[in-house]
Design a protein around this motif. Structure first.
Motif, PDB file in Angstrom:
ATOM      1  N   PRO A   8      28.981 101.609 127.393  1.00 43.98           N
ATOM      2  CA  PRO A   8      30.096 100.856 126.798  1.00 43.98           C
ATOM      3  C   PRO A   8      29.840 100.476 125.344  1.00 43.98           C
ATOM      4  N   GLY A   9      30.898 100.234 124.622  1.00 41.51           N
ATOM      5  CA  GLY A   9      30.739  99.765 123.245  1.00 41.51           C
ATOM      6  C   GLY A   9      32.051  99.773 122.500  1.00 41.51           C
ATOM      7  N   SER A  10      31.960  99.367 121.228  1.00 40.96           N
ATOM      8  CA  SER A  10      33.158  99.359 120.383  1.00 40.96           C
ATOM      9  C   SER A  10      33.346 100.720 119.718  1.00 40.96           C
ATOM     10  N   ALA A  37      35.593  99.785 124.541  1.00 40.73           N
ATOM     11  CA  ALA A  37      36.195  98.485 124.866  1.00 40.73           C
ATOM     12  C   ALA A  37      37.454  98.285 124.028  1.00 40.73           C
ATOM     13  N   ALA A  40      37.253  94.602 121.991  1.00 41.88           N
ATOM     14  CA  ALA A  40      35.953  94.089 121.546  1.00 41.88           C
ATOM     15  C   ALA A  40      35.968  93.681 120.071  1.00 41.88           C
ATOM     16  N   PHE A  70      38.268 100.773 128.376  1.00 43.32           N
ATOM     17  CA  PHE A  70      38.337  99.722 129.403  1.00 43.32           C
ATOM     18  C   PHE A  70      38.725  98.409 128.753  1.00 43.32           C
ATOM     19  N   GLY A  72      39.001  94.055 129.753  1.00 43.75           N
ATOM     20  CA  GLY A  72      38.480  93.079 130.709  1.00 43.75           C
ATOM     21  C   GLY A  72      36.979  93.201 130.860  1.00 43.75           C
ATOM     22  N   LEU A  73      36.482  92.708 131.988  1.00 41.75           N
ATOM     23  CA  LEU A  73      35.033  92.671 132.183  1.00 41.75           C
ATOM     24  C   LEU A  73      34.439  94.059 132.408  1.00 41.75           C
ATOM     25  N   LEU A  74      33.322  94.284 131.740  1.00 41.81           N
ATOM     26  CA  LEU A  74      32.630  95.567 131.877  1.00 41.81           C
ATOM     27  C   LEU A  74      32.195  95.808 133.330  1.00 41.81           C
ATOM     28  N   ARG A  88      22.657 101.078 127.602  1.00 45.83           N
ATOM     29  CA  ARG A  88      22.777 100.478 126.271  1.00 45.83           C
ATOM     30  C   ARG A  88      21.625 100.968 125.415  1.00 45.83           C
ATOM     31  N   PHE A  98      20.426  89.778 122.242  1.00 44.78           N
ATOM     32  CA  PHE A  98      21.822  89.925 122.669  1.00 44.78           C
ATOM     33  C   PHE A  98      21.912  90.845 123.889  1.00 44.78           C
ATOM     34  N   MET A 102      23.367  89.947 127.585  1.00 43.32           N
ATOM     35  CA  MET A 102      24.473  90.697 128.208  1.00 43.32           C
ATOM     36  C   MET A 102      24.065  91.276 129.553  1.00 43.32           C
ATOM     37  N   MET A 105      23.827  88.475 132.081  1.00 41.25           N
ATOM     38  CA  MET A 105      25.159  87.959 132.421  1.00 41.25           C
ATOM     39  C   MET A 105      25.884  88.963 133.319  1.00 41.25           C
TER      40      MET A 105
HETATM   41  O1  PNS Z   1      29.401  98.099 120.592  1.00 39.90           O
HETATM   42  P1  PNS Z   1      29.277  96.660 120.992  1.00 39.90           P
HETATM   43  O2  PNS Z   1      30.236  95.827 120.176  1.00 39.90           O
HETATM   44  O3  PNS Z   1      27.862  96.151 120.926  1.00 39.90           O
HETATM   45  O4  PNS Z   1      29.728  96.568 122.532  1.00 39.90           O
HETATM   46  C1  PNS Z   1      29.815  95.320 123.183  1.00 39.90           C
HETATM   47  C2  PNS Z   1      30.549  95.485 124.544  1.00 39.90           C
HETATM   48  C3  PNS Z   1      31.917  96.107 124.340  1.00 39.90           C
HETATM   49  C4  PNS Z   1      29.719  96.379 125.433  1.00 39.90           C
HETATM   50  C5  PNS Z   1      30.665  94.067 125.185  1.00 39.90           C
HETATM   51  O5  PNS Z   1      31.283  93.208 124.291  1.00 39.90           O
HETATM   52  C6  PNS Z   1      31.437  94.101 126.500  1.00 39.90           C
HETATM   53  O6  PNS Z   1      30.905  94.505 127.507  1.00 39.90           O
HETATM   54  N1  PNS Z   1      32.728  93.680 126.458  1.00 39.90           N
HETATM   55  C7  PNS Z   1      33.600  93.682 127.615  1.00 39.90           C
HETATM   56  C8  PNS Z   1      33.872  92.257 128.109  1.00 39.90           C
HETATM   57  C9  PNS Z   1      32.717  91.742 128.948  1.00 39.90           C
HETATM   58  O7  PNS Z   1      32.424  92.250 130.024  1.00 39.90           O
HETATM   59  N2  PNS Z   1      32.035  90.735 128.405  1.00 39.90           N
HETATM   60  C10 PNS Z   1      30.870  90.134 129.023  1.00 39.90           C
HETATM   61  C11 PNS Z   1      29.622  90.907 128.672  1.00 39.90           C
HETATM   62  S1  PNS Z   1      28.183  90.073 129.221  1.00 39.90           S
END
Ligand code: PNS
Length: 163
Positions: A8-10, A37, A40, A70, A72-74, A88, A98, A102, A105
């Motif tokens: 996942p990512g931006s 995402a 994001a 996607f 919402g929540l990953l 990742r 970070f 993540m 969480m």
């Molecule tokens: O490329 P990035 O910006 O580092 O990606 C971050 C991303 C998109 C993977 C993260 O922000 C994400 O998972 N967003 C979806 C919402 C979510 O599940 N948030 C809680 C993550 S602990």
């Protein structure tokens, strides 16, 4: 059993660091989904549609790589896709804090979802989408740091703004 990974990512924009991780993931797992995402980035340079189109074009010859979006929540997306792991990239120690937050969480949200970290080739360890955008906007050279298609699209953006 086939293994499915979600990366996942931006991806705003896709860099050669991302491409390197995706290629490594595709060797480790049967299939890897580049999951863009939707919300994001508050003010993205490329729309989600543009990012999808770019990633699909870059990986057009790689059947093990899929590009999806996607919202919402990953962890919910990972469950929906019946995926085995989240991939990742870890470039440097500075990423660790970070990424650790993540991963834990996401594990708290769903204990079945595992995160796997992969290191890119060392020549990509300092590249980030944010730096690419900044350097390019200020007239710096990003050749070799992003796929050629991304470089071309960055030039298109500048020409569109100049018009
Ligand atoms: O490329 P990035 O910006 O580092 O990606 C971050 C991303 C998109 C993977 C993260 O922000 C994400 O998972 N967003 C979806 C919402 C979510 O599940 N948030 C809680 C993550 S602990």
């Amino acid at each position: 059993m086939l293994t499915l990974a979600v990366y996942p990512g931006s991806f705003d924009p896709l860099t050669n660091g991302h491409v390197d991780i995706i290629a490594r993931g595709a060797r480790l797992f049967d299939r890897i989904v580049v999951a863009i995402a939707v919300n994001a980035e508050k003010a993205p340079l490329f729309t989600v549609e543009e990012r999808v189109e770019i990633a699909r074009a870059v990986f057009a010859e790689h059947p093990a790589v899929e590009v999806d979006t996607f919202d919402g929540l990953l962890v919910d997306y990972v469950v929906r896709r019946k995926a085995d792991v989240i991939v990742r990239g870890l470039r440097a120690i500075s990423d660790y804090e970070f990424e650790f937050q993540m991963a834990l969480m996401n594990r708290r949200l769903n204990a079945m979802v595992e995160t796997v970290f992969m290191m890119p080739a060392e020549q990509y360890t300092y590249i980030s989408s944010r730096l690419i955008k900044e350097v390019f906007a200020l007239g710096g050279r990003v050749h070799g740091l992003v796929p050629e298609l991304v470089e071309a699209r960055l030039h298109d953006k500048v020409s569109a703004v100049a018009k």
